[in-house]
Design a protein around this motif. Sequence first.
Motif, PDB file in Angstrom:
ATOM      1  N   LEU A  88       0.830  -1.203   0.000  1.00  0.00           N
ATOM      2  CA  LEU A  88       0.000   0.000   0.000  1.00  0.00           C
ATOM      3  C   LEU A  88       0.865   1.254   0.000  1.00  0.00           C
ATOM      4  N   ALA A  89       0.516   2.204  -0.861  1.00  0.00           N
ATOM      5  CA  ALA A  89       1.203   3.497  -0.892  1.00  0.00           C
ATOM      6  C   ALA A  89       0.389   4.540  -0.122  1.00  0.00           C
ATOM      7  N   ARG A  90      -0.929   4.548  -0.354  1.00  0.00           N
ATOM      8  CA  ARG A  90      -1.786   5.493   0.376  1.00  0.00           C
ATOM      9  C   ARG A  90      -3.252   5.092   0.236  1.00  0.00           C
ATOM     10  N   ILE A  91      -4.056   5.618   1.129  1.00  0.00           N
ATOM     11  CA  ILE A  91      -5.502   5.413   1.103  1.00  0.00           C
ATOM     12  C   ILE A  91      -6.159   6.789   1.083  1.00  0.00           C
ATOM     13  N   LEU A  92      -7.098   6.966   0.205  1.00  0.00           N
ATOM     14  CA  LEU A  92      -7.874   8.198   0.157  1.00  0.00           C
ATOM     15  C   LEU A  92      -9.332   7.851   0.442  1.00  0.00           C
ATOM     16  N   ALA A  93     -10.017   8.715   1.168  1.00  0.00           N
ATOM     17  CA  ALA A  93     -11.421   8.479   1.500  1.00  0.00           C
ATOM     18  C   ALA A  93     -12.227   9.735   1.202  1.00  0.00           C
ATOM     19  N   ALA A  94     -13.427   9.525   0.673  1.00  0.00           N
ATOM     20  CA  ALA A  94     -14.311  10.651   0.369  1.00  0.00           C
ATOM     21  C   ALA A  94     -15.754  10.185   0.477  1.00  0.00           C
TER      22      ALA A  94
ATOM     23  N   GLU B 274     -16.350   6.392  -0.282  1.00  0.00           N
ATOM     24  CA  GLU B 274     -15.485   5.812  -1.307  1.00  0.00           C
ATOM     25  C   GLU B 274     -14.062   5.750  -0.769  1.00  0.00           C
ATOM     26  N   LEU B 275     -13.475   4.558  -0.823  1.00  0.00           N
ATOM     27  CA  LEU B 275     -12.083   4.369  -0.445  1.00  0.00           C
ATOM     28  C   LEU B 275     -11.287   4.070  -1.707  1.00  0.00           C
ATOM     29  N   ALA B 276     -10.168   4.749  -1.870  1.00  0.00           N
ATOM     30  CA  ALA B 276      -9.261   4.480  -2.985  1.00  0.00           C
ATOM     31  C   ALA B 276      -7.938   4.011  -2.397  1.00  0.00           C
ATOM     32  N   PHE B 277      -7.544   2.798  -2.757  1.00  0.00           N
ATOM     33  CA  PHE B 277      -6.294   2.204  -2.286  1.00  0.00           C
ATOM     34  C   PHE B 277      -5.287   2.290  -3.417  1.00  0.00           C
ATOM     35  N   ALA B 278      -4.236   3.077  -3.239  1.00  0.00           N
ATOM     36  CA  ALA B 278      -3.175   3.209  -4.239  1.00  0.00           C
ATOM     37  C   ALA B 278      -1.993   2.356  -3.795  1.00  0.00           C
ATOM     38  N   THR B 279      -1.453   1.559  -4.722  1.00  0.00           N
ATOM     39  CA  THR B 279      -0.331   0.686  -4.391  1.00  0.00           C
ATOM     40  C   THR B 279       0.975   1.289  -4.898  1.00  0.00           C
ATOM     41  N   GLN B 280       2.069   0.787  -4.362  1.00  0.00           N
ATOM     42  CA  GLN B 280       3.375   1.310  -4.758  1.00  0.00           C
ATOM     43  C   GLN B 280       3.691   1.031  -6.223  1.00  0.00           C
ATOM     44  N   ASP B 281       3.062   0.021  -6.800  1.00  0.00           N
ATOM     45  CA  ASP B 281       3.320  -0.271  -8.213  1.00  0.00           C
ATOM     46  C   ASP B 281       2.368   0.475  -9.149  1.00  0.00           C
ATOM     47  N   GLY B 282       1.622   1.443  -8.609  1.00  0.00           N
ATOM     48  CA  GLY B 282       0.818   2.335  -9.432  1.00  0.00           C
ATOM     49  C   GLY B 282      -0.618   1.910  -9.671  1.00  0.00           C
ATOM     50  N   GLN B 283      -1.066   0.825  -9.090  1.00  0.00           N
ATOM     51  CA  GLN B 283      -2.449   0.399  -9.270  1.00  0.00           C
ATOM     52  C   GLN B 283      -3.344   1.104  -8.256  1.00  0.00           C
ATOM     53  N   THR B 284      -4.607   1.289  -8.616  1.00  0.00           N
ATOM     54  CA  THR B 284      -5.580   1.888  -7.717  1.00  0.00           C
ATOM     55  C   THR B 284      -6.848   1.051  -7.728  1.00  0.00           C
ATOM     56  N   LEU B 285      -7.383   0.787  -6.545  1.00  0.00           N
ATOM     57  CA  LEU B 285      -8.639   0.066  -6.396  1.00  0.00           C
ATOM     58  C   LEU B 285      -9.583   0.971  -5.626  1.00  0.00           C
TER      59      LEU B 285
END
Length: 66
Positions: free
Chosen positions: A7-13, A20-31
């Motif tokens: 995990l690189a970061r989590i954003l919430a809105a 909505e949660l956005a999980f950004a990974t260190q390899d550039g993927q986002t879920l």
Amino acid sequence: MSATHRLARILAARSGEDIELAFATQDGQTLKVLATSDQIDRLVDELEDILNSPVGPEADEPPAVA
């Protein structure tokens, strides 16, 4: 089941009544996922339990899928 990513970061809105949660990974993927307030409450409770529990040899194992 997909591979585990660091995990690189989590954003919430807020998104309407959901969160909505956005999980950004260190390899550039986002879920992105939508969760209810109740689901977020349960997630926070589970994370607090994990953070407040002693670290043991099982800490290197991935969590069981709910």
